[in-house]
Design a protein around this motif. Structure first.
Motif, mmCIF file in Angstrom:
data_model
loop_
_atom_site.group_PDB
_atom_site.id
_atom_site.type_symbol
_atom_site.label_atom_id
_atom_site.label_comp_id
_atom_site.label_asym_id
_atom_site.label_seq_id
_atom_site.Cartn_x
_atom_site.Cartn_y
_atom_site.Cartn_z
ATOM 1 N N CYS A 164 0.853 -1.187 0.000
ATOM 2 C CA CYS A 164 0.000 0.000 0.000
ATOM 3 C C CYS A 164 0.886 1.233 0.000
ATOM 4 C CB CYS A 164 -0.910 -0.003 1.229
ATOM 5 S SG CYS A 164 -2.035 1.394 1.263
ATOM 6 N N ASP A 165 0.945 1.900 -1.128
ATOM 7 C CA ASP A 165 1.791 3.084 -1.242
ATOM 8 C C ASP A 165 1.192 4.312 -0.564
ATOM 9 O OD1 ASP A 165 3.788 1.708 -2.542
ATOM 10 O OD2 ASP A 165 3.009 2.156 -4.532
ATOM 11 N N ALA A 166 -0.019 4.200 -0.027
ATOM 12 C CA ALA A 166 -0.643 5.328 0.670
ATOM 13 C C ALA A 166 -0.093 5.508 2.085
ATOM 14 C CB ALA A 166 -2.155 5.136 0.719
ATOM 15 N N VAL A 167 0.560 4.495 2.640
ATOM 16 C CA VAL A 167 1.125 4.621 3.990
ATOM 17 C C VAL A 167 2.592 4.995 3.899
ATOM 18 C CG1 VAL A 167 -0.527 3.023 5.031
ATOM 19 C CG2 VAL A 167 1.648 2.147 4.210
ATOM 20 N N ARG A 168 3.081 5.663 4.932
ATOM 21 C CA ARG A 168 4.483 6.081 4.925
ATOM 22 C C ARG A 168 5.426 4.922 5.167
ATOM 23 N NH1 ARG A 168 5.439 11.452 8.263
ATOM 24 N NH2 ARG A 168 5.968 9.857 9.752
ATOM 25 N N ALA A 169 4.994 3.945 5.925
ATOM 26 C CA ALA A 169 5.868 2.804 6.236
ATOM 27 C C ALA A 169 5.027 1.541 6.311
ATOM 28 C CB ALA A 169 6.634 3.054 7.532
ATOM 29 N N ALA A 170 4.343 1.386 7.428
ATOM 30 C CA ALA A 170 3.463 0.235 7.619
ATOM 31 C C ALA A 170 2.361 0.657 8.568
ATOM 32 C CB ALA A 170 4.245 -0.940 8.208
ATOM 33 N N ALA A 171 1.167 0.129 8.355
ATOM 34 C CA ALA A 171 0.044 0.509 9.212
ATOM 35 C C ALA A 171 -1.070 -0.513 9.121
ATOM 36 C CB ALA A 171 -0.491 1.883 8.822
ATOM 37 N N VAL A 172 -1.794 -0.658 10.227
ATOM 38 C CA VAL A 172 -3.044 -1.413 10.216
ATOM 39 C C VAL A 172 -4.078 -0.456 9.645
ATOM 40 C CG1 VAL A 172 -4.790 -2.579 11.606
ATOM 41 C CG2 VAL A 172 -2.374 -2.758 12.246
ATOM 42 N N LEU A 173 -4.729 -0.883 8.578
ATOM 43 C CA LEU A 173 -5.665 -0.011 7.873
ATOM 44 C C LEU A 173 -7.088 -0.287 8.304
ATOM 45 C CD1 LEU A 173 -4.050 -0.182 4.327
ATOM 46 C CD2 LEU A 173 -3.844 1.643 6.028
ATOM 47 N N GLY A 174 -7.524 0.393 9.339
ATOM 48 C CA GLY A 174 -8.897 0.331 9.780
ATOM 49 C C GLY A 174 -9.273 -0.940 10.499
ATOM 50 N N GLY A 175 -10.558 -1.035 10.782
ATOM 51 C CA GLY A 175 -11.077 -2.176 11.523
ATOM 52 C C GLY A 175 -11.648 -3.218 10.594
ATOM 53 N N GLY A 176 -12.550 -4.013 11.142
ATOM 54 C CA GLY A 176 -13.099 -5.129 10.375
ATOM 55 C C GLY A 176 -12.049 -6.202 10.219
ATOM 56 N N ARG A 177 -12.012 -6.823 9.060
ATOM 57 C CA ARG A 177 -10.970 -7.817 8.800
ATOM 58 C C ARG A 177 -9.628 -7.093 8.751
ATOM 59 N NH1 ARG A 177 -9.201 -11.043 3.685
ATOM 60 N NH2 ARG A 177 -7.900 -12.594 4.714
#
Length: 185
Positions: free
Chosen positions: A64-77
């Protein structure tokens, strides 16, 4: 007159913060839609610990090029987004440390905690005491996840080196909003 003014200021604050939350939710939705599947060659670099945690949590790891490094993207799955440049620049142990850090957020259910924290911020976040508590909670979340990642990285010095490399790589990328969790130097 003073109570009316204070009420108006509080309402304005609440509306502005609610708009920010909606903006952040839209950003997360767009980021999740634009993620790409993780190539098998990258998944093959996962350590046994990372592989086990990904399976146990049902987390999908994506580029995911939208994050600067690494991130959990939201909830749900759970979805962990990794910056493509980051994946290629890190060693296997550094990549696994990053993933274990993010997977610790998933295991701790930090996405839910962040949503609750943001709701409180919308309602009473104008209070300096609330700012302090919220900042402290965010710091404690990150420190707990860093603890989980230390062993995977090979110890504190190796993990500090990893975080320094990530900070250097992440300087020019898009900033994730407050609802994305993770390593955002």
């Amino acid at each position: 007159a003073t109570s009316v003014l204070l009420g108006a200021v509080w309402m304005l604050w609440t509306m502005l913060q609610a708009v920010r939350v909606v903006r952040d939710i839209r950003w997360l939705q767009r980021a999740r839609r634009r993620c790409r599947a993780l190539p098998a060659a990258i998944a093959a670099r996962f350590s046994p610990t990372t592989t086990r945690l990904v399976a146990e949590t049902g987390t999908r790891v994506v580029l995911c090029d939208a994050v600067r490094a690494a991130a959990v993207l939201g909830g749900g799955r759970p979805v962990i987004g990794l910056q493509r440049r980051l994946v290629h620049a890190l060693s296997d142990s550094e990549l696994n440390a990053v993933l274990v850090h993010e997977l610790a957020h998933v295991l701790r259910r930090d996405a839910l905690a962040t949503v609750v924290q943001r709701a409180v911020h919308v309602l009473v976040g104008w209070h300096p005491g609330v700012w302090w508590v919220m900042g402290r909670m965010a710091l404690e979340r990150e420190m707990a996840c860093d603890e989980a990642a230390l062993a995977e990285a090979g110890g504190p010095k190796a993990y500090a080196t990893c975080l320094t490399r990530i900070a250097g790589l992440a300087q020019r990328a898009t900033l994730a909003p407050g609802l994305a969790l993770g390593m955002l130097p």
